[in-house]
Design a protein around this motif. Structure first.
Motif, PDB file in Angstrom:
ATOM      1  N   THR A 249       0.873  -1.203   0.061  1.00  0.00           N
ATOM      2  CA  THR A 249       0.082   0.174  -0.122  1.00  0.00           C
ATOM      3  C   THR A 249       0.705   1.451   0.065  1.00  0.00           C
ATOM      4  O   THR A 249       0.364   2.370   0.062  1.00  0.00           O
ATOM      5  CB  THR A 249      -0.866   0.114   1.233  1.00  0.00           C
ATOM      6  OG1 THR A 249      -0.097   0.035   2.497  1.00  0.00           O
ATOM      7  CG2 THR A 249      -1.641  -1.134   1.326  1.00  0.00           C
ATOM      8  N   ARG A 250       2.287   1.176  -0.094  1.00  0.00           N
ATOM      9  CA  ARG A 250       3.088   2.187   0.014  1.00  0.00           C
ATOM     10  C   ARG A 250       2.586   3.421  -1.131  1.00  0.00           C
ATOM     11  O   ARG A 250       2.373   4.656  -0.750  1.00  0.00           O
ATOM     12  CB  ARG A 250       4.463   1.946  -0.315  1.00  0.00           C
ATOM     13  CG  ARG A 250       5.406   3.007  -0.416  1.00  0.00           C
ATOM     14  CD  ARG A 250       6.916   2.595  -0.639  1.00  0.00           C
ATOM     15  NE  ARG A 250       7.810   3.482  -1.108  1.00  0.00           N
ATOM     16  CZ  ARG A 250       8.990   3.475  -1.254  1.00  0.00           C
ATOM     17  NH1 ARG A 250       9.660   2.190  -1.374  1.00  0.00           N
ATOM     18  NH2 ARG A 250       9.904   4.451  -1.422  1.00  0.00           N
ATOM     19  N   TRP A 251       2.566   3.150  -2.444  1.00  0.00           N
ATOM     20  CA  TRP A 251       2.377   3.944  -3.228  1.00  0.00           C
ATOM     21  C   TRP A 251       0.674   4.650  -3.468  1.00  0.00           C
ATOM     22  O   TRP A 251       0.584   5.625  -3.454  1.00  0.00           O
ATOM     23  CB  TRP A 251       2.451   3.613  -4.738  1.00  0.00           C
ATOM     24  CG  TRP A 251       3.951   2.905  -4.827  1.00  0.00           C
ATOM     25  CD1 TRP A 251       4.428   1.550  -4.583  1.00  0.00           C
ATOM     26  CD2 TRP A 251       4.951   3.795  -4.744  1.00  0.00           C
ATOM     27  NE1 TRP A 251       5.701   1.558  -4.696  1.00  0.00           N
ATOM     28  CE2 TRP A 251       6.144   2.774  -4.673  1.00  0.00           C
ATOM     29  CE3 TRP A 251       5.574   5.022  -4.464  1.00  0.00           C
ATOM     30  CZ2 TRP A 251       7.454   3.212  -4.475  1.00  0.00           C
ATOM     31  CZ3 TRP A 251       6.836   5.492  -4.530  1.00  0.00           C
ATOM     32  CH2 TRP A 251       7.821   4.466  -4.394  1.00  0.00           C
ATOM     33  N   ALA A 252      -0.075   3.741  -2.879  1.00  0.00           N
ATOM     34  CA  ALA A 252      -1.483   4.319  -2.715  1.00  0.00           C
ATOM     35  C   ALA A 252      -1.531   5.101  -1.334  1.00  0.00           C
ATOM     36  O   ALA A 252      -2.537   6.267  -1.882  1.00  0.00           O
ATOM     37  CB  ALA A 252      -2.270   2.953  -2.331  1.00  0.00           C
ATOM     38  N   ARG A 253      -1.035   4.986  -0.471  1.00  0.00           N
ATOM     39  CA  ARG A 253      -0.878   5.937   0.577  1.00  0.00           C
ATOM     40  C   ARG A 253      -0.105   7.117   0.262  1.00  0.00           C
ATOM     41  O   ARG A 253      -0.584   8.213   0.752  1.00  0.00           O
ATOM     42  CB  ARG A 253      -0.004   5.293   1.877  1.00  0.00           C
ATOM     43  CG  ARG A 253      -1.061   4.094   2.469  1.00  0.00           C
ATOM     44  CD  ARG A 253      -0.303   3.520   4.042  1.00  0.00           C
ATOM     45  NE  ARG A 253      -0.840   2.354   4.203  1.00  0.00           N
ATOM     46  CZ  ARG A 253      -1.946   2.215   4.784  1.00  0.00           C
ATOM     47  NH1 ARG A 253      -2.714   3.340   5.158  1.00  0.00           N
ATOM     48  NH2 ARG A 253      -2.650   0.989   5.145  1.00  0.00           N
ATOM     49  N   LEU A 254       0.943   7.253  -0.557  1.00  0.00           N
ATOM     50  CA  LEU A 254       1.481   8.410  -1.095  1.00  0.00           C
ATOM     51  C   LEU A 254       0.400   9.162  -1.970  1.00  0.00           C
ATOM     52  O   LEU A 254       0.103  10.499  -1.753  1.00  0.00           O
ATOM     53  CB  LEU A 254       2.627   7.822  -1.847  1.00  0.00           C
ATOM     54  CG  LEU A 254       3.220   9.202  -2.698  1.00  0.00           C
ATOM     55  CD1 LEU A 254       3.735  10.169  -1.406  1.00  0.00           C
ATOM     56  CD2 LEU A 254       4.294   8.914  -3.553  1.00  0.00           C
ATOM     57  N   ALA A 255      -0.364   8.480  -2.859  1.00  0.00           N
ATOM     58  CA  ALA A 255      -1.324   9.171  -3.643  1.00  0.00           C
ATOM     59  C   ALA A 255      -2.314   9.724  -2.686  1.00  0.00           C
ATOM     60  O   ALA A 255      -2.860  10.962  -2.844  1.00  0.00           O
ATOM     61  CB  ALA A 255      -1.974   8.362  -4.535  1.00  0.00           C
ATOM     62  N   HIS A 256      -2.779   8.955  -1.576  1.00  0.00           N
ATOM     63  CA  HIS A 256      -3.890   9.706  -0.625  1.00  0.00           C
ATOM     64  C   HIS A 256      -3.341  10.874   0.016  1.00  0.00           C
ATOM     65  O   HIS A 256      -4.251  11.675   0.157  1.00  0.00           O
ATOM     66  CB  HIS A 256      -4.255   8.345   0.395  1.00  0.00           C
ATOM     67  CG  HIS A 256      -5.198   8.647   1.302  1.00  0.00           C
ATOM     68  ND1 HIS A 256      -6.172   9.178   1.235  1.00  0.00           N
ATOM     69  CD2 HIS A 256      -5.172   8.504   2.690  1.00  0.00           C
ATOM     70  CE1 HIS A 256      -7.050   9.457   2.087  1.00  0.00           C
ATOM     71  NE2 HIS A 256      -6.374   8.917   3.139  1.00  0.00           N
TER      72      HIS A 256
END
Length: 292
Positions: A249-256
Protein backbone atom coordinates in the motif's frame (compact mmCIF):
# COMPACT_ATOMS: atom_id res chain seq x y z
CA UNK A 1 -24.90 9.28 -8.13
CA UNK A 2 -23.93 11.55 -11.04
CA UNK A 3 -22.59 10.66 -14.47
CA UNK A 4 -25.82 10.28 -16.41
CA UNK A 5 -26.46 10.02 -20.12
CA UNK A 6 -29.45 11.09 -22.15
CA UNK A 7 -30.02 7.62 -23.56
CA UNK A 8 -29.17 4.12 -22.37
CA UNK A 9 -26.08 2.63 -23.93
CA UNK A 10 -26.59 -0.48 -26.03
CA UNK A 11 -25.22 -3.52 -24.26
CA UNK A 12 -22.41 -5.56 -25.78
CA UNK A 13 -19.46 -4.88 -28.05
CA UNK A 14 -18.92 -1.48 -29.69
CA UNK A 15 -16.38 -0.33 -32.23
CA UNK A 16 -15.47 3.24 -33.14
CA UNK A 17 -12.56 4.96 -34.86
CA UNK A 18 -10.29 7.38 -33.00
CA UNK A 19 -7.48 9.10 -34.88
CA UNK A 20 -7.99 6.52 -37.62
CA UNK A 21 -7.46 3.57 -35.24
CA UNK A 22 -10.11 1.03 -34.24
CA UNK A 23 -11.19 1.35 -30.60
CA UNK A 24 -13.29 -1.47 -29.16
CA UNK A 25 -15.20 -1.32 -25.90
CA UNK A 26 -17.88 -3.38 -24.16
CA UNK A 27 -20.96 -2.10 -22.33
CA UNK A 28 -22.68 -4.00 -19.52
CA UNK A 29 -25.10 -2.88 -16.82
CA UNK A 30 -27.27 0.15 -16.17
CA UNK A 31 -26.86 3.33 -14.18
CA UNK A 32 -24.18 6.04 -14.13
CA UNK A 33 -21.34 5.45 -16.54
CA UNK A 34 -18.05 4.02 -15.31
CA UNK A 35 -15.31 3.65 -17.91
CA UNK A 36 -12.78 0.92 -17.08
CA UNK A 37 -9.14 0.85 -18.27
CA UNK A 38 -7.30 -2.41 -17.69
CA UNK A 39 -3.63 -2.83 -16.83
CA UNK A 40 -0.51 -4.28 -18.31
CA UNK A 41 -0.21 -2.52 -20.67
CA UNK A 42 -1.41 -5.23 -23.02
CA UNK A 43 -3.53 -7.53 -20.82
CA UNK A 44 -6.95 -8.46 -22.21
CA UNK A 45 -9.80 -6.62 -20.50
CA UNK A 46 -11.85 -9.62 -19.35
CA UNK A 47 -9.93 -10.20 -16.12
CA UNK A 48 -11.23 -6.85 -14.85
CA UNK A 49 -14.92 -7.42 -15.48
CA UNK A 50 -16.96 -6.96 -12.29
CA UNK A 51 -20.56 -8.18 -12.76
CA UNK A 52 -21.57 -6.99 -9.29
CA UNK A 53 -20.86 -3.40 -10.32
CA UNK A 54 -22.93 -3.85 -13.47
CA UNK A 55 -26.02 -4.11 -11.24
CA UNK A 56 -25.58 -0.45 -10.29
CA UNK A 57 -23.40 1.18 -12.95
CA UNK A 58 -23.11 1.17 -16.72
CA UNK A 59 -19.67 -0.39 -17.00
CA UNK A 60 -17.77 0.50 -20.16
CA UNK A 61 -14.77 -1.82 -20.50
CA UNK A 62 -12.10 -0.62 -22.91
CA UNK A 63 -9.90 -2.84 -24.98
CA UNK A 64 -6.93 -0.44 -24.90
CA UNK A 65 -5.25 0.24 -28.23
CA UNK A 66 -2.74 -2.44 -29.11
CA UNK A 67 -4.78 -4.97 -27.15
CA UNK A 68 -7.39 -7.53 -28.17
CA UNK A 69 -9.68 -6.45 -30.97
CA UNK A 70 -8.66 -2.81 -30.89
CA UNK A 71 -6.31 -1.52 -33.56
CA UNK A 72 -2.54 -1.23 -33.49
CA UNK A 73 -0.63 2.02 -33.84
CA UNK A 74 1.62 2.55 -36.84
CA UNK A 75 4.47 3.90 -34.71
CA UNK A 76 5.32 1.70 -31.72
CA UNK A 77 6.76 4.75 -29.96
CA UNK A 78 3.22 6.12 -29.64
CA UNK A 79 2.23 3.58 -26.96
CA UNK A 80 2.52 6.18 -24.23
CA UNK A 81 0.27 7.17 -21.35
CA UNK A 82 -0.78 10.41 -23.03
CA UNK A 83 -1.82 8.42 -26.10
CA UNK A 84 -3.95 6.02 -24.05
CA UNK A 85 -5.51 9.05 -22.35
CA UNK A 86 -6.42 10.59 -25.72
CA UNK A 87 -8.23 7.41 -26.67
CA UNK A 88 -10.09 7.47 -23.36
CA UNK A 89 -11.23 10.99 -24.23
CA UNK A 90 -12.40 9.81 -27.63
CA UNK A 91 -14.59 7.19 -25.98
CA UNK A 92 -15.92 9.66 -23.39
CA UNK A 93 -16.85 12.04 -26.20
CA UNK A 94 -18.55 9.24 -28.10
CA UNK A 95 -20.59 8.16 -25.08
CA UNK A 96 -22.05 11.62 -24.74
CA UNK A 97 -22.08 11.66 -20.94
CA UNK A 98 -21.27 15.06 -19.41
CA UNK A 99 -19.16 13.27 -16.81
CA UNK A 100 -18.10 9.67 -16.22
CA UNK A 101 -16.52 7.69 -13.45
CA UNK A 102 -13.13 6.28 -14.40
CA UNK A 103 -11.70 3.05 -12.98
CA UNK A 104 -8.05 2.44 -13.81
CA UNK A 105 -6.19 -0.68 -12.71
CA UNK A 106 -2.39 -0.74 -12.47
CA UNK A 107 -1.07 0.83 -15.72
CA UNK A 108 -4.68 1.83 -16.38
CA UNK A 109 -4.44 3.86 -13.18
CA UNK A 110 -1.63 5.92 -14.74
CA UNK A 111 -3.92 6.61 -17.69
CA UNK A 112 -6.83 7.63 -15.45
CA UNK A 113 -4.61 10.02 -13.48
CA UNK A 114 -3.39 11.64 -16.67
CA UNK A 115 -6.92 11.92 -18.04
CA UNK A 116 -8.34 13.35 -14.80
CA UNK A 117 -5.59 15.97 -14.75
CA UNK A 118 -6.17 16.92 -18.38
CA UNK A 119 -10.00 16.77 -18.36
CA UNK A 120 -11.24 17.22 -14.77
CA UNK A 121 -14.53 18.66 -16.05
CA UNK A 122 -15.40 15.27 -17.61
CA UNK A 123 -14.68 13.15 -14.53
CA UNK A 124 -17.40 12.45 -11.96
CA UNK A 125 -14.90 10.47 -9.92
CA UNK A 126 -11.53 8.74 -10.38
CA UNK A 127 -10.95 5.26 -8.97
CA UNK A 128 -7.22 4.51 -8.76
CA UNK A 129 -6.87 0.78 -8.24
CA UNK A 130 -3.54 -0.91 -7.46
CA UNK A 131 -1.57 1.91 -9.01
CA UNK A 132 0.83 4.73 -8.15
CA UNK A 133 1.37 8.43 -8.81
CA UNK A 134 5.01 7.76 -9.69
CA UNK A 135 7.21 5.05 -11.18
CA UNK A 136 10.95 5.12 -11.73
CA UNK A 137 13.92 3.42 -10.13
CA UNK A 138 12.59 3.30 -6.56
CA UNK A 139 9.20 2.00 -7.66
CA UNK A 140 10.67 -0.87 -9.68
CA UNK A 141 13.28 -1.71 -7.05
CA UNK A 142 10.45 -2.04 -4.53
CA UNK A 143 8.53 -4.35 -6.86
CA UNK A 144 11.53 -6.55 -7.63
CA UNK A 145 12.37 -6.89 -3.94
CA UNK A 146 8.81 -8.02 -3.22
CA UNK A 147 9.00 -10.56 -6.04
CA UNK A 148 12.18 -11.94 -4.53
CA UNK A 149 10.48 -12.25 -1.14
CA UNK A 150 7.35 -13.87 -2.55
CA UNK A 151 8.40 -17.48 -1.70
CA UNK A 152 9.19 -16.46 1.88
CA UNK A 153 5.80 -14.84 2.27
CA UNK A 154 4.08 -18.09 1.29
CA UNK A 155 6.43 -20.83 2.55
CA UNK A 156 3.54 -23.30 2.77
CA UNK A 157 2.96 -23.01 -1.01
CA UNK A 158 5.75 -24.98 -2.80
CA UNK A 159 4.88 -23.48 -6.19
CA UNK A 160 5.64 -20.01 -4.85
CA UNK A 161 9.37 -20.80 -5.04
CA UNK A 162 9.13 -20.91 -8.85
CA UNK A 163 7.64 -17.44 -9.27
CA UNK A 164 10.77 -15.20 -9.19
CA UNK A 165 12.45 -17.16 -12.01
CA UNK A 166 9.17 -17.27 -13.97
CA UNK A 167 8.91 -13.49 -13.69
CA UNK A 168 12.32 -13.12 -15.34
CA UNK A 169 11.12 -15.33 -18.19
CA UNK A 170 8.09 -13.07 -18.61
CA UNK A 171 10.39 -10.05 -18.91
CA UNK A 172 12.35 -11.85 -21.61
CA UNK A 173 9.32 -12.86 -23.71
CA UNK A 174 9.71 -11.82 -27.34
CA UNK A 175 6.25 -12.46 -28.76
CA UNK A 176 2.62 -12.41 -27.68
CA UNK A 177 2.35 -16.17 -27.29
CA UNK A 178 5.42 -16.39 -25.03
CA UNK A 179 4.25 -13.39 -23.04
CA UNK A 180 0.78 -14.87 -22.52
CA UNK A 181 2.27 -18.21 -21.42
CA UNK A 182 4.59 -16.45 -18.97
CA UNK A 183 1.82 -14.25 -17.63
CA UNK A 184 -0.31 -17.28 -16.84
CA UNK A 185 2.70 -18.84 -15.13
CA UNK A 186 3.30 -15.87 -12.84
CA UNK A 187 -0.36 -15.05 -12.16
CA UNK A 188 -0.15 -16.21 -8.50
CA UNK A 189 2.25 -13.32 -7.88
CA UNK A 190 -0.67 -10.93 -8.35
CA UNK A 191 -2.64 -12.37 -5.44
CA UNK A 192 -2.35 -12.45 -1.69
CA UNK A 193 -2.65 -16.25 -1.88
CA UNK A 194 -3.70 -17.53 -5.30
CA UNK A 195 -3.67 -21.14 -4.18
CA UNK A 196 -6.27 -20.50 -1.48
CA UNK A 197 -8.81 -19.94 -4.29
CA UNK A 198 -7.11 -21.88 -7.06
CA UNK A 199 -10.19 -23.82 -8.14
CA UNK A 200 -12.19 -20.63 -8.72
CA UNK A 201 -9.29 -18.74 -10.33
CA UNK A 202 -7.92 -21.42 -12.64
CA UNK A 203 -10.45 -20.71 -15.45
CA UNK A 204 -9.35 -17.07 -15.42
CA UNK A 205 -5.72 -18.15 -15.60
CA UNK A 206 -6.39 -20.47 -18.53
CA UNK A 207 -8.27 -17.77 -20.46
CA UNK A 208 -5.83 -14.93 -19.78
CA UNK A 209 -4.27 -13.41 -22.89
CA UNK A 210 -1.87 -10.54 -23.49
CA UNK A 211 -0.01 -8.61 -26.16
CA UNK A 212 3.51 -7.27 -25.78
CA UNK A 213 3.50 -3.50 -25.57
CA UNK A 214 6.30 -2.37 -27.90
CA UNK A 215 7.32 0.22 -25.34
CA UNK A 216 7.27 -2.38 -22.53
CA UNK A 217 5.54 0.23 -20.39
CA UNK A 218 8.49 2.59 -20.67
CA UNK A 219 8.11 6.32 -21.27
CA UNK A 220 10.73 8.85 -22.30
CA UNK A 221 10.77 9.74 -18.58
CA UNK A 222 9.33 7.85 -15.57
CA UNK A 223 5.67 8.52 -14.84
CA UNK A 224 5.40 11.16 -12.12
CA UNK A 225 2.33 13.32 -11.56
CA UNK A 226 2.83 14.00 -7.84
CA UNK A 227 3.11 17.76 -8.19
CA UNK A 228 0.07 18.04 -10.47
CA UNK A 229 -2.06 15.79 -8.26
CA UNK A 230 -1.79 18.30 -5.40
CA UNK A 231 -4.19 20.55 -7.29
CA UNK A 232 -6.48 17.79 -8.64
CA UNK A 233 -10.09 18.83 -8.09
CA UNK A 234 -11.77 15.50 -8.81
CA UNK A 235 -13.34 13.14 -6.24
CA UNK A 236 -10.89 10.26 -5.92
CA UNK A 237 -11.03 6.77 -4.46
CA UNK A 238 -7.80 4.83 -4.03
CA UNK A 239 -7.94 1.04 -3.62
CA UNK A 240 -4.91 -1.05 -2.68
CA UNK A 241 -4.12 -4.55 -1.45
CA UNK A 242 -1.70 -5.12 1.42
CA UNK A 243 0.06 -7.93 -0.48
CA UNK A 244 0.39 -6.13 -3.82
CA UNK A 245 3.92 -6.87 -5.02
CA UNK A 246 4.05 -3.35 -6.47
CA UNK A 247 4.92 -1.93 -3.06
CA UNK A 248 1.93 -3.10 -1.04
CA UNK A 249 0.00 0.00 0.00
CA UNK A 250 3.05 2.28 -0.08
CA UNK A 251 2.23 4.08 -3.31
CA UNK A 252 -1.51 4.16 -2.63
CA UNK A 253 -0.89 5.89 0.68
CA UNK A 254 1.39 8.36 -1.06
CA UNK A 255 -1.38 9.21 -3.54
CA UNK A 256 -3.86 9.52 -0.68
CA UNK A 257 -1.58 11.99 1.10
CA UNK A 258 -1.19 14.08 -2.06
CA UNK A 259 -4.77 14.19 -3.39
CA UNK A 260 -6.90 16.49 -1.28
CA UNK A 261 -10.09 14.85 -0.03
CA UNK A 262 -9.29 11.44 -1.48
CA UNK A 263 -10.57 8.23 0.06
CA UNK A 264 -8.35 5.21 0.69
CA UNK A 265 -9.65 1.64 0.82
CA UNK A 266 -7.08 -0.93 1.96
CA UNK A 267 -7.85 -4.58 1.20
CA UNK A 268 -6.09 -6.48 3.97
CA UNK A 269 -6.15 -9.93 2.33
CA UNK A 270 -5.49 -8.99 -1.29
CA UNK A 271 -2.62 -8.49 -3.68
CA UNK A 272 -2.85 -6.77 -7.06
CA UNK A 273 -6.27 -8.31 -7.80
CA UNK A 274 -8.50 -7.24 -4.95
CA UNK A 275 -11.63 -7.32 -7.11
CA UNK A 276 -11.16 -11.11 -7.25
CA UNK A 277 -9.86 -11.73 -3.74
CA UNK A 278 -12.17 -9.44 -1.76
CA UNK A 279 -14.98 -8.68 -4.21
CA UNK A 280 -17.54 -7.63 -1.61
CA UNK A 281 -15.23 -5.04 -0.08
CA UNK A 282 -14.06 -3.86 -3.51
CA UNK A 283 -17.56 -3.39 -4.88
CA UNK A 284 -18.82 -1.86 -1.66
CA UNK A 285 -16.09 0.78 -1.65
CA UNK A 286 -16.82 1.81 -5.23
CA UNK A 287 -20.59 2.01 -4.77
CA UNK A 288 -20.26 4.03 -1.59
CA UNK A 289 -17.90 6.39 -3.40
CA UNK A 290 -20.16 6.72 -6.44
CA UNK A 291 -23.23 7.43 -4.30
CA UNK A 292 -21.37 10.10 -2.35
Amino acid sequence: MSSTISRPLAQGRHEISIEGTRQVFHVAGTGPVCLVHSGGPGIAWEYLRVPALEEHLTMVYLEPIGTGSSGRLDDSRDYRIDTYARFVHGVVEHLGAPKVFLLGHSHGGFVVQRYALDHPDRVAGAILYSTSPVTGEEFWADAMANIGRFPQRLPHRPAAAEIPAAFQRALAAQDDEAYTTSLREILPLYFGDYWANEQELEPLRAALSAWIDPMRGEEPAPFDVRDRLRSLDVPTLIISGVHDFFGGTRWARLAHEIITGSRLKVLENSGHMGHLEQPREFVGAILEFARA
